[in-house]
Structure formats: C-alpha cells, structure tokens
Design a protein around this motif. Structure first.
Motif, PDB file in Angstrom:
ATOM      1  N   GLN A  94       0.831  -1.206   0.066  1.00 24.14           N
ATOM      2  CA  GLN A  94      -0.083  -0.280   0.096  1.00 24.14           C
ATOM      3  C   GLN A  94       0.916   1.253  -0.059  1.00 24.14           C
ATOM      4  OE1 GLN A  94      -2.635  -0.160   3.532  1.00 24.14           O
ATOM      5  NE2 GLN A  94      -3.485  -2.203   2.627  1.00 24.14           N
ATOM      6  N   VAL A  95       2.032   1.338   0.821  1.00 27.82           N
ATOM      7  CA  VAL A  95       2.657   2.310   0.882  1.00 27.82           C
ATOM      8  C   VAL A  95       3.335   2.522  -0.425  1.00 27.82           C
ATOM      9  CG1 VAL A  95       4.619   3.546   2.160  1.00 27.82           C
ATOM     10  CG2 VAL A  95       2.946   2.434   3.361  1.00 27.82           C
ATOM     11  N   VAL A  96       4.016   1.463  -1.003  1.00 28.76           N
ATOM     12  CA  VAL A  96       4.614   1.503  -2.397  1.00 28.76           C
ATOM     13  C   VAL A  96       3.976   2.066  -3.253  1.00 28.76           C
ATOM     14  CG1 VAL A  96       5.716   0.171  -4.053  1.00 28.76           C
ATOM     15  CG2 VAL A  96       6.344  -0.321  -1.725  1.00 28.76           C
ATOM     16  N   ASN A  97       2.790   1.748  -3.306  1.00 28.36           N
ATOM     17  CA  ASN A  97       1.570   2.229  -4.313  1.00 28.36           C
ATOM     18  C   ASN A  97       1.183   3.812  -4.236  1.00 28.36           C
ATOM     19  OD1 ASN A  97       1.134  -0.325  -5.408  1.00 28.36           O
ATOM     20  ND2 ASN A  97      -0.649  -0.604  -3.916  1.00 28.36           N
ATOM     21  N   LEU A  98       1.481   4.021  -2.877  1.00 27.35           N
ATOM     22  CA  LEU A  98       1.317   5.631  -2.641  1.00 27.35           C
ATOM     23  C   LEU A  98       2.436   6.073  -3.323  1.00 27.35           C
ATOM     24  CD1 LEU A  98       0.211   8.271  -1.106  1.00 27.35           C
ATOM     25  CD2 LEU A  98       1.401   7.444   0.739  1.00 27.35           C
ATOM     26  N   LEU A  99       3.421   5.838  -3.119  1.00 28.27           N
ATOM     27  CA  LEU A  99       4.897   6.386  -3.545  1.00 28.27           C
ATOM     28  C   LEU A  99       4.842   6.492  -5.179  1.00 28.27           C
ATOM     29  CD1 LEU A  99       7.559   4.881  -1.031  1.00 28.27           C
ATOM     30  CD2 LEU A  99       6.459   7.373  -1.039  1.00 28.27           C
ATOM     31  N   GLN A 100       4.305   5.327  -5.512  1.00 21.86           N
ATOM     32  CA  GLN A 100       4.377   5.013  -7.380  1.00 21.86           C
ATOM     33  C   GLN A 100       3.274   6.257  -7.741  1.00 21.86           C
ATOM     34  OE1 GLN A 100       3.543   1.189  -8.001  1.00 21.86           O
ATOM     35  NE2 GLN A 100       5.003   1.212  -9.623  1.00 21.86           N
TER      36      GLN A 100
END
Ligand SMILES: Nc1ncnc2c1ncn2[C@@H]1O[C@H](COP(=O)(O)OP(=O)(O)O)[C@@H](O)[C@H]1O
Ligand code: SF4
Ligand SMILES: [Mg+2]
Length: 362
Positions: free
Chosen positions: A196-202
């Motif tokens: 979820q956090v990686v998706n946010l950064l992406q």
C-alpha cells in the motif's frame, strides 16, 4: 539512460568514516569505506532503485545526496549546479527540492507534536505560505497520502505504522520536492502494509512527477517501483540497468544471487530460478578485499579478480545503459530456462500466482 538532462548527477561519490584509536594520543588509524566512488544520475520524474545487503552503504549514499553528510570525495550536482560542498545558505533553494523519507516511521516523527505541526514544520522553516494558508495545505497533503484530514490534531502514537509512514510522506511533500530519497521506506512495516505504501509512492511519482532514489535491501520491492536499478556491494555499484535488463539479463554474479532470492510470489513474471546461496559474510568495509570486492564470495573468482578492480562498463551482450563491474560476467540469456523479462501486462504469467497485489489501494 534517458536523453533528458539529469536532475541529479553523482560522480566518484565517496564517504570514508575515519576510525580513531591509539593511546595516549587518539589519531586516525583507519577508515570505514562506506561509499567508494559511485557514479549515477537520476533524470526528472525517474525512479532509481538502489539495492544491496545491509551495511553496503545505501543509507550513507542517501545522506550524502541530501547533504546530511559531507562527502570525502566526488561531486554531487543538482540541475547542473555543483552542490557537493555548498554551504547552508547556498543550499537553501535546493534543499526544499530534495527530501528524504526515513526507514523507521516511529523514530522519525516527534511524538510530542501533532500531525498538523509535524507537516507544517518544513513550511515554517522555509517561510513558505501557500495561497489558502498552511493548515489548508496540510489537510490537502493528508488527503493526498490517504489520511483523514480531520486527524490534523492527532499525535503519531494514535496511528499505525503504515499511517505513520504516510505522515512522513506528507511531510516530505510539503515543500513540493523534485527528488525524494526514500531510505527503505517500507522495511519496518508489516508485509501486508508494504504494498500500500509503495503504491502511494508510485502514485506520487506518476501524478506529481517526483523523481525517487528508492533504497531497498532486496530486489523484490524496487521491481514494482523503479524504472532503473543499481545494485551495490561493499560501497560500490556493481551493476546498473533498466529494470527489464537487470531482472531479465543480470550480468553480475552478485545481482544474480540477489535475484535468485527474490520470492517468486512477488515477481509474477520471473521464471523459476535456481537459488544461489552465497558463502560467507559480507567482508568488513574497513579492510575490503583487493580487486573485485565480491571475490571472497564469488564462485567465478580468478587471479585477475584479486588483482584488478573491474570497472563499471557496458559488457558484451548488454544493451545501452546496462553497466556491469565484473571480469567474467554472467550471460543468463544463454540458458533457455531463463527467458527475458516481459512487460507484466502481456503474455502468460508462467504459472506463478501473485499474493501481493500492487493494484490494491490503501
Ligand atoms: N557515522 C558513521 N560512522 C562510522 N561508520 C558508519 C557511519 N554510518 C555508517 N557507517 C558504516 O558504513 C557502512 C555502510 O553503512 P550504511 O550506509 O548504513 O549501509 P546500509 O544502509 O546499506 O545498510 C557500515 O559498515 C556502517 O557501519
Ligand atoms: S570480477 Fe571476478 S570475483 Fe568479481 S564478480 Fe566478477 S567473476 Fe566474481
Ligand atoms: Mg540503511
């Protein structure tokens, strides 16, 4: 490599931490060669992944770029301006454009400050007054990172680890950065929260055009995030390439070993790989091996590897922009069982099921 001008350009970047010893007079008796001559660049809006085992110099690299540490040698230029030894005052305009997200969302937020105060701080320090006021901007930022704007007055302990990391991201965004150094931003988080956090950064990378230096200790995390990946070993870059080239045709034995450890559930288009277990531990950066620093653990090491440090160059059979530091590079394309990585959207999935869904939002 992109034909665009680099946003950040690093050349020969070196950090040796002196070791003091001796009695009765303390003097420098050696040095931790944490970072030893890095060359790389990041173009606008691009994400470069920086991967390597613990202790190989990733955080030191991040701190050098954000100028939290003074380099021993080498140059750092940002938008063509040499900022290697820039003073605080000279750095001021640049500093707001380069931000950092830290590994530990617990240690990096002041527990006595409200979320509103934490995210406002960079605007106060840099005397920035957004059109609608700072509070409105903070609420907007909370929304951007997927938090409830009404939680403005809450304290960090009232949030989960993943939410705290989002607060750290909102703080980094407050000054509208052009480059974010994210130092293992999900390593401290529960596996179920990481995606979820990686998706946010992406999302931020895509929608706001922010460039990233994304630091990780394995190749699984950056796979979804970085268009280019650099692999570090004992203070040096051993391989750097576009994502497809690095995962599909790793040329350095160390990259190959790291890739073989990537759990296949997170790399849906990676064919089955033989697991390569590296012998021994990472040698001390105080007294690194001569020649190729990887030679004490490499199954291909020869006399040449002990006497000559391999330069980071394009080796035969590699595509442009794919650089490898090895005297006897791998050629995985020669092995039919290892096809080239494809666009994840096309072709069959080779029978591997993903449990982590990068598309699953917060
Ligand atoms: N301030 C420091 N003083 C002395 N040695 C340090 C310091 N910071 C890091 N190191 C050493 O430099 C090496 C690289 O550390 P680091 O950059 O934190 O690696 P990574 O982030 O890849 O785990 C390690 O051997 C570490 O112990
Ligand atoms: S240069 Fe030699 S020791 Fe180093 S990775 Fe290549 S084969 Fe192994
Ligand atoms: Mg680190």
């Amino acid at each position: 490599m992109s034909s665009k001008d680099p946003l950040l350009d690093v050349s020969g970047l070196t950090k040796h931490f002196p070791i003091k010893g001796g009695f009765p007079i303390r003097r420098t008796v050696g040095a931790v060669q944490a970072v030893d001559g890095l060359d790389f660049s990041i173009t606008e809006g691009e994400s470069l992944g920086l991967v390597g085992e613990s202790g190989c110099g990733k955080s030191t690299t991040g701190r050098l770029i954000t100028r939290l540490l003074e380099p021993t040698a080498g140059t750092i230029s940002y938008r063509g301006q040499d900022i290697t030894h820039a003073t605080r005052k000279q750095l001021a305009p640049v500093r707001s454009e380069i931000q950092m997200i830290f590994q530990d969302p617990y240690a990096s937020l002041n527990p006595r400050q409200t979320v509103g105060k934490i995210i406002t701080a960079p605007m106060e320090i840099n005397d920035i007054n957004p059109a609608g006021g700072r509070e409105a901007r903070v609420r907007e930022l909370l929304e951007t990172v997927g938090l409830n704007p009404e939680h403005y007055n809450r304290f960090p302990h009232e949030f989960s680890g993943g939410q705290r990391q989002r607060i750290g991201v909102a703080r980094a965004l407050a000054l509208e950065p052009k480059l974010i150094v994210a130092d293992e931003p999900v390593s401290a988080l529960d596996v179920s929260i990481q995606a979820q956090v990686v998706n946010l950064l992406q999302k931020l990378q895509k929608e706001l055009g922010i460039a990233f230096l994304f630091i990780a200790h394995d190749l699984a995390v950056v796979r979804h995030f970085s268009q280019r990946v650099a692999v570090m070993y004992l203070g040096r870059i051993v391989e750097i390439a576009d994502r497809e080239d690095l995962y599909g045709n790793p040329r350095h034995p160390y990259t190959r070993a790291l890739l073989s450890a990537v759990p296949e559930t997170t790399a849906d288009d990676t064919p089955a790989r033989e697991r390569i277990r590296l012998a021994g531990d990472v040698p001390s950066p105080v007294d690194p091996p001569s020649g190729c620093r990887f030679r004490t653990r490499c199954w291909k090491a020869t006399d040449k590897c002990a006497s000559e440090a391999p330069p980071l160059v394009r080796v035969e059979g590699s595509r442009e922009g794919h650089l490898t530091a090895c005297h006897h590079p791998e050629d995985t394309r020669a092995v039919p069982a290892v096809p080239k990585a494809r666009d994840a959207a096309s072709g069959p999935k080779l029978g591997k099921k993903t449990t982590e869904d990068p598309g699953a939002g917060a």
